[in-house]
Design an enzyme around this catalytic site. Structure first.
Site, PDB file in Angstrom:
ATOM      1  N   GLU A  49      -2.673   0.029  -9.149  1.00  0.00           N
ATOM      2  CA  GLU A  49      -3.217   1.375  -9.404  1.00  0.00           C
ATOM      3  C   GLU A  49      -2.072   2.348  -9.165  1.00  0.00           C
ATOM      4  O   GLU A  49      -1.512   2.392  -8.070  1.00  0.00           O
ATOM      5  CB  GLU A  49      -4.391   1.679  -8.462  1.00  0.00           C
ATOM      6  CG  GLU A  49      -5.514   0.645  -8.489  1.00  0.00           C
ATOM      7  CD  GLU A  49      -6.169   0.476  -9.848  1.00  0.00           C
ATOM      8  OE1 GLU A  49      -6.174   1.443 -10.632  1.00  0.00           O
ATOM      9  OE2 GLU A  49      -6.650  -0.633 -10.136  1.00  0.00           O
ATOM     10  N   CYS A  77      -3.555  10.770  -6.017  1.00  0.00           N
ATOM     11  CA  CYS A  77      -3.223  10.328  -7.368  1.00  0.00           C
ATOM     12  C   CYS A  77      -4.100  11.040  -8.393  1.00  0.00           C
ATOM     13  O   CYS A  77      -3.745  11.139  -9.552  1.00  0.00           O
ATOM     14  CB  CYS A  77      -3.382   8.824  -7.480  1.00  0.00           C
ATOM     15  SG  CYS A  77      -4.929   8.283  -6.786  1.00  0.00           S
ATOM     16  N   SER A  88       3.587   3.926  -7.032  1.00  0.00           N
ATOM     17  CA  SER A  88       4.126   4.584  -8.219  1.00  0.00           C
ATOM     18  C   SER A  88       4.388   3.583  -9.356  1.00  0.00           C
ATOM     19  O   SER A  88       4.516   2.378  -9.127  1.00  0.00           O
ATOM     20  CB  SER A  88       5.417   5.314  -7.861  1.00  0.00           C
ATOM     21  OG  SER A  88       6.374   4.369  -7.443  1.00  0.00           O
ATOM     22  N   GLU A 122       4.436  13.151 -13.237  1.00  0.00           N
ATOM     23  CA  GLU A 122       3.748  13.301 -11.951  1.00  0.00           C
ATOM     24  C   GLU A 122       4.697  13.983 -10.957  1.00  0.00           C
ATOM     25  O   GLU A 122       5.851  13.594 -10.833  1.00  0.00           O
ATOM     26  CB  GLU A 122       3.338  11.927 -11.401  1.00  0.00           C
ATOM     27  CG  GLU A 122       2.466  12.035 -10.168  1.00  0.00           C
ATOM     28  CD  GLU A 122       2.041  10.677  -9.605  1.00  0.00           C
ATOM     29  OE1 GLU A 122       2.920   9.824  -9.403  1.00  0.00           O
ATOM     30  OE2 GLU A 122       0.833  10.489  -9.356  1.00  0.00           O
ATOM     31  N   SER A 135       0.811  -1.226   0.000  1.00  0.00           N
ATOM     32  CA  SER A 135       0.000   0.000   0.000  1.00  0.00           C
ATOM     33  C   SER A 135       0.840   1.271   0.000  1.00  0.00           C
ATOM     34  O   SER A 135       1.984   1.284   0.449  1.00  0.00           O
ATOM     35  CB  SER A 135      -0.989  -0.014   1.161  1.00  0.00           C
ATOM     36  OG  SER A 135      -0.373  -0.331   2.372  1.00  0.00           O
TER      37      SER A 135
END
Ligand code: NAD
Length: 556
Positions: free
Chosen positions: A307, A341, A280, A440, A201
């Site tokens: 994700e 995100c 990431s 990002e 996580s």
């Protein structure tokens, strides 16, 4: 009257009427925390309880608390002298022990009726909604530097919703059964995956950790949960709540660990059944590559869900409502310091509206308070998560200061004396392909490109092709034809697409979340499809009449 008739008609054509189970749940209300409210009083007490404290957090393997000598600390990002948690890393041997303990518990857990497993998650949701809410919110605020509302929508509302809706979807999945044609009946058995699931996580949502470990466990899997180093305090509280709600030992092993050590160990195990990852792109790619390198040793093809990041956009058309653009962009870009995100980090504004948008953005920008969210509830966002993140954001700001294409319109001051504080920064770019529009940043940095109003179609194409990500995006336009056009041109640019609304704030069961391209496998946590990912369905055919002659009639 209609029901028996329908049942008889169905049985004539060889179908059986099945009773469908439905479970009614609703989204958890987001509390307001107004001055004097009971929730605010409880939260303030929980925050006071954490003041100056360091919680000791063990690894939990084989139902035993294990303390290794590899000791680490989680610090409060807005006051880094405060060590909020002392924890230790599991090494390779302990991780392998955790795998063995999981596998030993798997069969019995998988055979438990889904209704029993679901009850544990309903109970955990009730505990979070009631007596444990303040504790988990306070730990998320102090450990991950969230404001009251950001902690509430994450560690309370979203996590409760994940537990309740996943449990509902799991129970209702049993309704999905194949056709039966006499003399046989068919049914689908929703088994957990064989082996174990590794849940890895990120730091930025307490709810995501609970879901990454919780959803596979609910579906009958055993899980090794590696929480993020910078979210240990709240993650352990969630783990304990699950155990107190009735999750048996060894279903989830709680194993803080060095990322690569964890990744190397789980991907080397022949029993790896799946990876449930959020974080990431480089980390997910590394795990995926390790799985492919080890493919020959696995007993089953591991299921990979990841994700990842985003470079989320707000596209503004000349027909947009300016106040929606300004308020939506400030919230999306700067809430939680841009560390969602889904945070907007590139804004495309038409030259006709830009002077108004810019004036309002800059005026509101001055009112944003950055600070300690536990002392001052007027704080809009707090420090960024850690030193590494602080340094990365500073590099981007240095790029903005030195690049001839970029001008800083407001903010960007950095100060890490007490906490990792970065003031919200708005940058204008002359080059729509500058790296700042592609990569990002994961901090409070918003870049704006101003385009000639008439060229909006070209800009939609530019948005689609500028960054490798495809997570979230928003279109602000009152002209319906423009919305329709943008929806077509940006069809693959965002897994969560917003019209006249900001790019953040998805709600479980309302806007199931996730994106494709570099943003991940788009498995849509918060939807019924997600629980299906953590099952390996078995189709069972049972025939109720003797099989008879092996020869076909036409052969005689
Ligand atoms: P990260 O990739 O640095 O870390 C994520 C987790 O992976 C951490 O627990 C970390 O310790 C672990 N890890 C690191 N190296 C590993 C390895 N080699 N093997 C196994 N595990 C390893 O990400 P982060 O900084 O914690 O989170 C921020 C990122 O997460 C951003 O890119 C953000 O966009 C993304 N994110 C995406 C979503 C989504 O739903 N798409 C949600 C939240 C965060």
């Amino acid at each position: 009257m209609l029901l028996p008739f329908l049942q008889r008609s169905l049985s004539r054509v060889g179908l059986r009427w099945r009773h469908r189970t439905t479970v009614e749940v609703a989204n958890e209300p987001v509390l307001a925390f107004m001055s004097g409210s009971p929730e605010r009083t409880a939260l303030q007490k929980a925050l006071a309880d954490l003041k100056g404290k360091t919680e000791a957090i063990p690894c939990v393997v084989g139902d035993e608390e294990v303390w290794t000598s590899d000791v680490k600390y989680q610090v409060s990002p807005f006051n880094h002298v405060h060590k909020v948690a002392k924890y230790c890393y599991a090494d390779k041997d302990l991780l392998n022990k955790a795998i063995d303990a999981s596998l030993a518990a798997r069969r019995e857990w998988d055979l438990r009726p889904v209704q029993d497993r679901a009850q544990i998650f309903f109970k955990a949701a009730d505990m979070l909604s009631g007596p444990r809410r303040a504790e988990v919110l306070a730990k998320t605020m102090v450990g991950q530097a969230k404001t009251v509302i950001q902690a509430e929508i994450d560690a309370a509302a979203e996590l409760i919703d994940f537990f309740r809706f996943n449990a509902k979807y799991a129970v209702e999945l049993e309704n999905e059964q194949p056709l039966s044609v006499p003399p046989s009946t068919n049914r689908m058995v929703y088994r957990g995956l064989e082996g174990f699931v590794a849940a890895v996580s990120p730091f930025n949502f307490t709810a995501i950790g609970g879901n990454l470990a919780g959803a596979p466990a609910l579906m009958g899997n055993v899980v090794l949960w590696k929480p993020s180093d910078t979210a240990i305090l709240a993650s352990y509280a969630v783990y304990k709540i699950l155990r107190e709600a009735g999750l048996p030992p060894n279903i989830v092993q709680f194993v803080p660990a060095d990322g690569p050590v964890f990744g190397d160990t789980v991907t080397a195990s022949e029993h790896l059944g799946g990876i449930n990852f959020t974080g990431s792109v480089p980390t997910f790619k590394r795990l995926w590559k390790q799985v492919s390198e080890n493919l020959d040793r696995y007993r089953t093809f591991p299921r990979l869900a990841g994700e990842c990041g985003g470079k989320n956009f707000h596209f503004v058309h000349a027909s947009a409502d300016v106040s929606s653009v300004v308020s939506g962009t400030l919230r999306s870009a700067f809430e939680y310091g841009g560390q969602k995100c889904s945070a907007c980090s590139r804004l495309y504004a038409p030259d006709s509206l830009w002077p108004r948008i810019k004036a309002e953005l800059l005026e509101e920008h001055q009112k944003i308070k950055v600070g300690d969210p536990t002392e001052d509830f007027g704080t809009f966002f707090s420090a960024v998560i850690d030193h590494k993140s602080f340094e990365r954001i500073k590099k981007w700001l240095r790029h903005a200061e030195t690049s001839p294409n970029l001008s800083i319109l407001a903010g960007g001051r950095c100060d890490d004396k007490v906490g990792y504080f970065v003031q919200p920064c708005i940058i204008e770019t002359k080059d729509p392909k500058d790296p700042i529009m592609q990569e990002e940043i994961f901090g409070p940095v918003l870049s704006v490109y101003v385009y000639p109003e008439k060229q909006y179609r070209e800009i939609l194409q530019l948005i689609d092709s500028t960054s490798p990500y495809g997570l979230t995006g928003a279109v602000f336009a009152q002209e319906k034809s423009v919305v329709a056009e943008a929806s077509k041109l940006l069809r693959n640019a965002a897994g969560n697409f917003y019209i006249n609304d900001k790019s953040t704030g998805s709600v479980v069961a309302q806007q199931p979340f996730g994106g494709s391209r570099a943003s991940g496998t788009n498995d849509k946590p918060g939807s019924p499809y997600y629980v299906l990912r953590w099952t390996s369905p078995q189709a069972v055919k049972e025939t109720h009449a003797p099989l008879g002659d092996w020869r076909y009639p036409y052969m005689q």
